[in-house]
Design a protein around this motif. Structure first.
Motif, mmCIF file in Angstrom:
data_model
loop_
_atom_site.group_PDB
_atom_site.id
_atom_site.type_symbol
_atom_site.label_atom_id
_atom_site.label_comp_id
_atom_site.label_asym_id
_atom_site.label_seq_id
_atom_site.Cartn_x
_atom_site.Cartn_y
_atom_site.Cartn_z
ATOM 1 N N GLY A 8 5.685 12.342 -5.540
ATOM 2 C CA GLY A 8 4.330 11.781 -5.464
ATOM 3 C C GLY A 8 3.267 12.783 -5.081
ATOM 4 O O GLY A 8 3.554 13.941 -4.766
ATOM 5 N N THR A 252 -3.623 6.936 -6.692
ATOM 6 C CA THR A 252 -3.400 8.392 -6.646
ATOM 7 C C THR A 252 -4.719 9.150 -6.502
ATOM 8 O O THR A 252 -4.726 10.383 -6.525
ATOM 9 C CB THR A 252 -2.678 8.878 -7.930
ATOM 10 O OG1 THR A 252 -3.501 8.554 -9.062
ATOM 11 C CG2 THR A 252 -1.302 8.259 -8.088
ATOM 12 N N ARG A 293 -8.936 9.404 -2.935
ATOM 13 C CA ARG A 293 -7.917 9.112 -1.906
ATOM 14 C C ARG A 293 -8.593 9.022 -0.541
ATOM 15 O O ARG A 293 -9.507 9.766 -0.245
ATOM 16 C CB ARG A 293 -6.856 10.212 -1.882
ATOM 17 C CG ARG A 293 -5.879 10.089 -3.024
ATOM 18 C CD ARG A 293 -4.628 10.882 -2.753
ATOM 19 N NE ARG A 293 -3.765 10.164 -1.810
ATOM 20 C CZ ARG A 293 -2.446 10.278 -1.790
ATOM 21 N NH1 ARG A 293 -1.834 11.083 -2.624
ATOM 22 N NH2 ARG A 293 -1.731 9.607 -0.927
ATOM 23 N N ALA A 389 1.982 7.683 -5.135
ATOM 24 C CA ALA A 389 1.025 7.998 -4.066
ATOM 25 C C ALA A 389 1.694 8.655 -2.861
ATOM 26 O O ALA A 389 1.032 9.293 -2.050
ATOM 27 C CB ALA A 389 0.342 6.710 -3.613
ATOM 28 N N ALA A 418 1.754 12.867 -13.829
ATOM 29 C CA ALA A 418 2.705 12.375 -12.814
ATOM 30 C C ALA A 418 4.021 13.136 -12.927
ATOM 31 O O ALA A 418 4.467 13.468 -14.025
ATOM 32 C CB ALA A 418 2.950 10.881 -13.012
#
Ligand code: UD1
Ligand code: PEP
Length: 433
Positions: A8, A252, A293, A389, A418
């Motif tokens: 993540g 994310t 974030r 995340a 990702a």
């Protein structure tokens, strides 16, 4: 059993194409039983549930041919010239609850149907009493024998009627709408479901020659026809997949453009995401989702039938709230057992307290990767979001649930940066987390 391994922390950036909706495609496939003419469905997602419904239709005698489409979906021709069997056996029905949607079409076309009861499932008991009661109100005699629904129409043809649903049911509305399309005279469905997938089914039935008004509202009028014909119909984009990737972008701190989807399918969800600090720009071409974030805020949510917040996005939203500032309350009103992601999220450091149908989430700065397991489709994808995340490595086990509803999940997320891999069980065993 395959698993997903996610490292993540990378903000998702790029484009994600949204597939056709599983929950629209399944009833549309069942609608092919209503006519001896070909029904062509485009923008069909490639999913395990679509294959399961295909196998069920095969044994009813529906001939199928499939062509791949450029964007990744498929076009499927269904042709039910003759119905070879009016029985939907347990072995096929138990794999997927939406199989019960063959009941209305078979009964309307053949005057009889024997369909296995789907049984309970991880998210709840999920009875089909409203489907059966509604069909009985159109003149069917319905009995339960040996785990099967045995239904027949003594007069040979269903009669139109007024069906008042005591609670909103997507599946019962779909079954009744299909059955009523071939009934004698008019049927009125009161307190009907208003989901976009209902509207999509109604539009396809209308293209097949049905006379339907009021779909998209809670009262649907269906004037029964002697026969329906063929049609070509494009499956509506998957609003749950759209919402899932919107929340993946948000959790994310990413910036993702969702293509192939439509404005207006998720108004309520987007309003809540905006309140939570997510930026959403909708255009005719695509939907852009951005977030920072550490800047998300806690917002309360209660699941409701459309146009309310969908239960199928509850687990994903709860995951997002795990990393929001402040507290939020998520209340599930549709299914009695849809918090199975909670203990798994807690293993990743989430702070969640469940009291009856509500979960109180106190946001934390970060989630921490862990091996996790889930028992249904949306719970599984919520753990993928948590893994994207989280700090470190998350292993999501039992991912066959994801194959039911998310087409090319790994490919779509990887294309946005990702770090996610699908690992075959044997190879995965040597990975340490
Ligand atoms: C294939 C498909 O489209 N699945 C969706 C569909 O499921 P599905 O059509 O099964 O869901 P329903 O809308 O029928 O269920 C809503 C509620 O009604 C109850 N109920 C339903 C029928 C019945 O005869 N008796 C009864 O009590 C159910 O247990 C549930 O508590 O809508 C759900 C609610 O939006 C979604 O979560 C599912 O993803
Ligand atoms: C609950 C779901 O599907 P089904 O009704 O097919 O179980 C879902 O799509 O989240």
């Amino acid at each position: 059993m395959d698993k997903l391994v996610i490292r993540g922390g990378t903000p998702l950036k790029g484009q994600i194409p949204v597939s056709g909706a599983k929950n629209a495609a399944l009833p549309l496939m069942a609608a092919s039983l209503l006519t001896d003419q070909p029904l062509t469905l485009t923008n069909m997602p490639k999913l395990a549930d679509i294959r399961s419904m295909g196998a069920l239709l095969d044994q009813h005698g529906v001939k199928r041919s499939t062509q791949d489409e450029a964007g990744g979906g498929q076009t499927v021709d269904f042709h039910a010239v003759t119905i070879e069997s009016t029985t939907a056996p347990y072995d096929l029905v138990r794999k997927m609850r939406a199989s019960v949607l063959v009941l209305g079409p078979l009964l309307a076309r053949c005057g009889e149907a024997t369909v296995s009861l789907p049984g309970g499932c991880a998210i709840g008991n999920r009875p089909v009493d409203l489907h059966l009661k509604g069909l009985a109100e159109l003149g069917a005699e319905v009995a339960l024998e040996g785990g099967y629904v045995k239904a027949e129409v003594p007069s040979g043809r269903l009669q139109g009627g007024r069906v008042v649903f005591p609670m909103v049911s997507v599946g019962a509305t779909e079954n009744l709408m299909m059955a009523a399309s071939l009934a004698d005279s008019e049927t009125v469905l009161v307190n009907a479901a208003r989901e976009p997938e209902i509207t999509d089914l109604a539009e396809c039935l209308i293209a097949m020659g049905a006379e339907i008004e009021g779909h998209g509202t809670d009262t649907i009028h269906i004037q029964g026809k002697d026969r329906l014909g063929g049609a070509i119909h494009k499956v509506v984009p998957d609003r749950i997949e759209t919402g899932t990737y919107a929340m993946a972008a948000a959790i994310t701190g990413g910036d993702v453009e969702l293509t192939g989807t439509t404005k207006g399918l998720l108004d309520n969800v987007f309003e809540i995401l905006r309140e939570a600090g997510v930026t959403i720009e909708e255009s005719d071409r695509s939907i852009r989702v951005k977030a920072e974030r550490g800047k998300l805020r806690g917002v309360d949510v209660m699941t409701e039938p459309f146009p309310g917040f969908p239960t199928d996005l509850q687990a994903q939203f709860m995951t997002l709230m795990c990393v929001a500032r402040g507290a939020s309350m998520v209340t599930e009103t549709i299914f009695e057992n849809r918090f199975m992601h909670v203990p798994e999220l807690s293993r990743m450091g989430a702070n969640i307290n469940v009291h009856h149908a509500s979960a109180l989430i106190r946001g934390t700065d970060r989630l921490i990767g862990a091996p996790v397991m889930a028992t249904d489709l949306r719970a599984s994808v919520s753990l993928v979001l948590a893994g994207l995340a989280a700090d470190g490595v998350t292993e999501v086990n039992r991912i066959y649930h994801l194959d039911r509803g998310y087409e090319r999940l790994v490919e779509k997320l990887s294309a946005c940066g990702a770090d996610i891999q699908r690992v075959a069980a044997e190879a995965g065993e040597e990975l340490t987390v």
